[in-house]
Each structure stands twice: as structure tokens, then as C-alpha cells.
Design an enzyme around this catalytic site. Structure first.
Site, PDB file in Angstrom:
ATOM      1  N   ARG A 155      -9.268   7.598   3.370  1.00 24.59           N
ATOM      2  CA  ARG A 155     -10.266   8.170   4.285  1.00 24.59           C
ATOM      3  C   ARG A 155     -10.697   7.156   5.343  1.00 24.59           C
ATOM      4  O   ARG A 155     -11.719   7.339   5.992  1.00 24.59           O
ATOM      5  CB  ARG A 155     -11.502   8.627   3.512  1.00 24.59           C
ATOM      6  CG  ARG A 155     -11.228   9.746   2.543  1.00 24.59           C
ATOM      7  CD  ARG A 155     -12.513  10.352   2.113  1.00 24.59           C
ATOM      8  NE  ARG A 155     -12.359  11.099   0.885  1.00 24.59           N
ATOM      9  CZ  ARG A 155     -13.338  11.708   0.269  1.00 24.59           C
ATOM     10  NH1 ARG A 155     -14.563  11.658   0.756  1.00 24.59           N
ATOM     11  NH2 ARG A 155     -13.124  12.365  -0.846  1.00 24.59           N
ATOM     12  N   GLU A 193      -1.875 -12.232  -0.202  1.00 29.08           N
ATOM     13  CA  GLU A 193      -0.809 -11.975  -1.162  1.00 29.08           C
ATOM     14  C   GLU A 193      -1.035 -10.591  -1.774  1.00 29.08           C
ATOM     15  O   GLU A 193      -2.170 -10.198  -2.014  1.00 29.08           O
ATOM     16  CB  GLU A 193      -0.815 -13.004  -2.308  1.00 29.08           C
ATOM     17  CG  GLU A 193      -0.400 -14.395  -1.902  1.00 29.08           C
ATOM     18  CD  GLU A 193      -1.562 -15.222  -1.367  1.00 29.08           C
ATOM     19  OE1 GLU A 193      -2.726 -14.858  -1.660  1.00 29.08           O
ATOM     20  OE2 GLU A 193      -1.320 -16.205  -0.648  1.00 29.08           O
ATOM     21  N   TYR A 228      -1.291  -2.586   4.698  1.00 29.34           N
ATOM     22  CA  TYR A 228      -1.300  -3.828   5.494  1.00 29.34           C
ATOM     23  C   TYR A 228      -0.365  -3.693   6.707  1.00 29.34           C
ATOM     24  O   TYR A 228      -0.678  -4.171   7.795  1.00 29.34           O
ATOM     25  CB  TYR A 228      -0.899  -5.020   4.636  1.00 29.34           C
ATOM     26  CG  TYR A 228      -1.886  -5.322   3.537  1.00 29.34           C
ATOM     27  CD1 TYR A 228      -3.254  -5.376   3.801  1.00 29.34           C
ATOM     28  CD2 TYR A 228      -1.461  -5.541   2.230  1.00 29.34           C
ATOM     29  CE1 TYR A 228      -4.163  -5.630   2.794  1.00 29.34           C
ATOM     30  CE2 TYR A 228      -2.371  -5.805   1.210  1.00 29.34           C
ATOM     31  CZ  TYR A 228      -3.720  -5.835   1.502  1.00 29.34           C
ATOM     32  OH  TYR A 228      -4.624  -6.084   0.507  1.00 29.34           O
TER      33      TYR A 228
HETATM   34  C1  COA Z   1      -5.113  -0.673  -0.310  1.00 27.47           C
HETATM   35  C2  COA Z   1      -6.458   0.084  -0.148  1.00 27.47           C
HETATM   36  C3  COA Z   1      -7.595  -0.913  -0.052  1.00 27.47           C
HETATM   37  C4  COA Z   1      -6.401   0.933   1.142  1.00 27.47           C
HETATM   38  O1  COA Z   1      -7.681   1.521   1.340  1.00 27.47           O
HETATM   39  P1  COA Z   1      -7.842   3.012   1.899  1.00 27.47           P
HETATM   40  O2  COA Z   1      -9.254   3.233   2.229  1.00 27.47           O
HETATM   41  O3  COA Z   1      -7.217   3.970   0.951  1.00 27.47           O
HETATM   42  O4  COA Z   1      -6.946   2.941   3.222  1.00 27.47           O
HETATM   43  P2  COA Z   1      -7.140   3.744   4.585  1.00 27.47           P
HETATM   44  O5  COA Z   1      -7.593   5.142   4.300  1.00 27.47           O
HETATM   45  O6  COA Z   1      -7.994   2.954   5.509  1.00 27.47           O
HETATM   46  O7  COA Z   1      -5.644   3.782   5.107  1.00 27.47           O
HETATM   47  C5  COA Z   1      -5.238   3.320   6.393  1.00 27.47           C
HETATM   48  C6  COA Z   1      -3.756   3.536   6.505  1.00 27.47           C
HETATM   49  O8  COA Z   1      -3.045   2.715   5.565  1.00 27.47           O
HETATM   50  C7  COA Z   1      -1.896   3.442   5.050  1.00 27.47           C
HETATM   51  N1  COA Z   1      -2.089   3.724   3.623  1.00 27.47           N
HETATM   52  C8  COA Z   1      -3.211   3.591   2.897  1.00 27.47           C
HETATM   53  N2  COA Z   1      -2.999   3.949   1.621  1.00 27.47           N
HETATM   54  C9  COA Z   1      -1.704   4.329   1.545  1.00 27.47           C
HETATM   55  C10 COA Z   1      -0.885   4.829   0.486  1.00 27.47           C
HETATM   56  N3  COA Z   1      -1.373   5.039  -0.750  1.00 27.47           N
HETATM   57  N4  COA Z   1       0.405   5.140   0.742  1.00 27.47           N
HETATM   58  C11 COA Z   1       0.919   4.957   1.997  1.00 27.47           C
HETATM   59  N5  COA Z   1       0.190   4.501   3.049  1.00 27.47           N
HETATM   60  C12 COA Z   1      -1.109   4.200   2.818  1.00 27.47           C
HETATM   61  C13 COA Z   1      -1.851   4.746   5.822  1.00 27.47           C
HETATM   62  O9  COA Z   1      -1.071   4.548   6.989  1.00 27.47           O
HETATM   63  C14 COA Z   1      -3.308   4.956   6.171  1.00 27.47           C
HETATM   64  O10 COA Z   1      -3.512   5.772   7.314  1.00 27.47           O
HETATM   65  P3  COA Z   1      -3.431   7.400   7.133  1.00 27.47           P
HETATM   66  O11 COA Z   1      -4.239   7.762   5.920  1.00 27.47           O
HETATM   67  O12 COA Z   1      -4.021   7.890   8.428  1.00 27.47           O
HETATM   68  O13 COA Z   1      -1.987   7.731   6.955  1.00 27.47           O
HETATM   69  C15 COA Z   1      -6.653   1.069  -1.338  1.00 27.47           C
HETATM   70  O14 COA Z   1      -5.487   1.844  -1.510  1.00 27.47           O
HETATM   71  C16 COA Z   1      -7.007   0.399  -2.651  1.00 27.47           C
HETATM   72  O15 COA Z   1      -8.162   0.117  -2.934  1.00 27.47           O
HETATM   73  N6  COA Z   1      -5.987   0.165  -3.514  1.00 27.47           N
HETATM   74  C17 COA Z   1      -6.235  -0.416  -4.836  1.00 27.47           C
HETATM   75  C18 COA Z   1      -6.596  -1.876  -4.743  1.00 27.47           C
HETATM   76  C19 COA Z   1      -5.477  -2.683  -4.087  1.00 27.47           C
HETATM   77  O16 COA Z   1      -4.303  -2.520  -4.386  1.00 27.47           O
HETATM   78  N7  COA Z   1      -5.881  -3.584  -3.180  1.00 27.47           N
HETATM   79  C20 COA Z   1      -4.970  -4.461  -2.482  1.00 27.47           C
HETATM   80  C21 COA Z   1      -4.724  -5.671  -3.308  1.00 27.47           C
HETATM   81  S1  COA Z   1      -3.652  -6.828  -2.478  1.00 27.47           S
END
Ligand code: COA
Length: 155
Positions: free
Chosen positions: A91, A116, A128
Site C-alpha cells: 500500500r 543487505e 528495492y
Molecule cells: C519489503 C517491504 C518493507 C515492502 O513494503 P511495502 O509497504 O509492502 O511496499 P510498497 O507497497 O511501498 O511497495 C512499493 C513497490 O515495491 C514493489 N513490491 C513491494 N512488495 C512486493 C512484492 N511482494 N512482490 C513484488 N514487488 C513488490 C512493487 O513494485 C511495489 O509497487 P506496487 O505495489 O505499486 O506494484 C515489505 O514487503 C515487508 O515488510 N516485508 C517483510 C520484511 C522484509 O523482508 N524486509 C526487508 C528486509 S531486507
């Protein structure tokens, strides 16, 4: 567009730890978050280093957080932890958090940011990449059970 980020507070720590435990196989200890919260989300570490933490809210509750450090001596920043509550992912909260880090570091004159990520964490890797970061290396066995991929961006 999600609400803006703010500095972590002591009363956020339980919510942060709940998200941390649900997102990571080897979650950080609550003390790390409590230490950052008790110093207003910013800790001077010495030798030009500083650690920072921000949370982002959704309807008054913590939706996610980011922790990073920067080193003015080397002009480098490093994202140490970022997570969004599972039911609030995709979101834009993660994007707002990471953009805040980019803006904050740029404001401090930091040019290069790295992090990392677990090799198999494809969701985070796509995230990322979407934020303009590029794969720039790997660290074998960085995690107990997995290699790390290094991502970086020059702002
Ligand atoms: C990684 C994380 C922080 C991303 O946060 P998020 O709020 O879901 O990300 P956003 O909604 O801002 O996503 C921005 C863009 O990133 C990409 N993206 C985010 N999650 C994705 C997924 N699961 N699969 C593919 N692309 C993804 C997409 O391009 C997305 O844009 P879109 O939704 O318009 O397509 C979240 O998935 C998370 O908390 N994961 C678990 C913890 C983790 O792994 N942290 C990183 C440790 S290194």
C-alpha cells in the site's frame, strides 16, 4: 498516499516488535528498538556514525518502521531494517519509509546507501529495485542459513 513518517516513541515499541516477529525468521531483540525510541529515534554512535529510526502510521497505529545508520566520515548510509505489517503491505508504506531515508541522508550530504537482503527474499528485492537500488554484490553465509545480496544506490 500513506501518512507521513515520524520518529519512533517508547509507546511504539511493542507494536514494532510485533511486526518484527511476524516478518523475520531471526527478529531483532526488543532492546534495540527501545534504545532508539528512548533517544527520540536518533542515536549518536561515535566516529561520525548515527543510527536513526522512524515509524509510519496507519489510522493512528504503527504500520511499519525503518532503521538506518549513516557515517559522515565515509559519506555512506546503510539501511539496517525495514518492515511493514503483513496486512498493510503493498500500500506504499515501505516506499514512504525508504524514501524518507533517502531524503534524510541526502540532506546530511550522504551519497551512497547500501543494504543487505536475504537472497531468497524476492519480495524485498523487487521492492528495492523498484526504489531504484541495484544489486552490487553478495556476502556468502551472511545470515546463519543464507547468503546476502547487497543492494546500493548513489543519490
Ligand atoms: C519489503 C517491504 C518493507 C515492502 O513494503 P511495502 O509497504 O509492502 O511496499 P510498497 O507497497 O511501498 O511497495 C512499493 C513497490 O515495491 C514493489 N513490491 C513491494 N512488495 C512486493 C512484492 N511482494 N512482490 C513484488 N514487488 C513488490 C512493487 O513494485 C511495489 O509497487 P506496487 O505495489 O505499486 O506494484 C515489505 O514487503 C515487508 O515488510 N516485508 C517483510 C520484511 C522484509 O523482508 N524486509 C526487508 C528486509 S531486507
Amino acid at each position: 498516499m500513506p501518512d507521513r513518517t515520524r520518529s519512533v516513541r517508547i509507546d511504539d515499541v511493542i507494536a514494532v516488535k510485533t511486526i518484527e516477529d511476524s516478518c523475520f525468521p531471526s527478529p531483532w531483540d526488543i532492546d534495540v528498538f527501545a534504545t532508539l525510541a528512548s533517544s527520540g529515534g536518533c542515536n549518536t554512535l561515535g566516529r561520525g556514525k548515527q543510527a536513526s529510526m522512524q515509524v509510519i502510521e496507519n489510522n493512528g497505529s504503527v504500520a511499519g518502521y525503518v532503521v538506518w545508520e549513516d557515517c559522515l566520515d565515509t559519506s555512506e548510509g546503510r539501511v539496517l531494517n525495514i518492515a511493514v505489517s503483513k496486512n498493510l503491505q503493498r500500500r506504499g508504506f515501505g516506499k514512504s519509509l525508504l524514501q524518507h531515508v533517502f531524503d534524510s541522508l541526502t540532506g546530511r550530504g550522504i551519497k551512497t546507501i547500501t543494504l543487505e537482503v536475504r537472497e531468497g527474499n524476492f519480495a524485498a528485492r523487487r521492492f528495492y529495485e523498484r526504489m531504484g537500488m541495484e544489486e552490487s554484490g553478495s556476502v556468502p553465509d551472511y545470515y546463519e542459513d543464507e547468503d546476502a545480496i547487497i543492494y546500493s544506490i548513489t543519490l
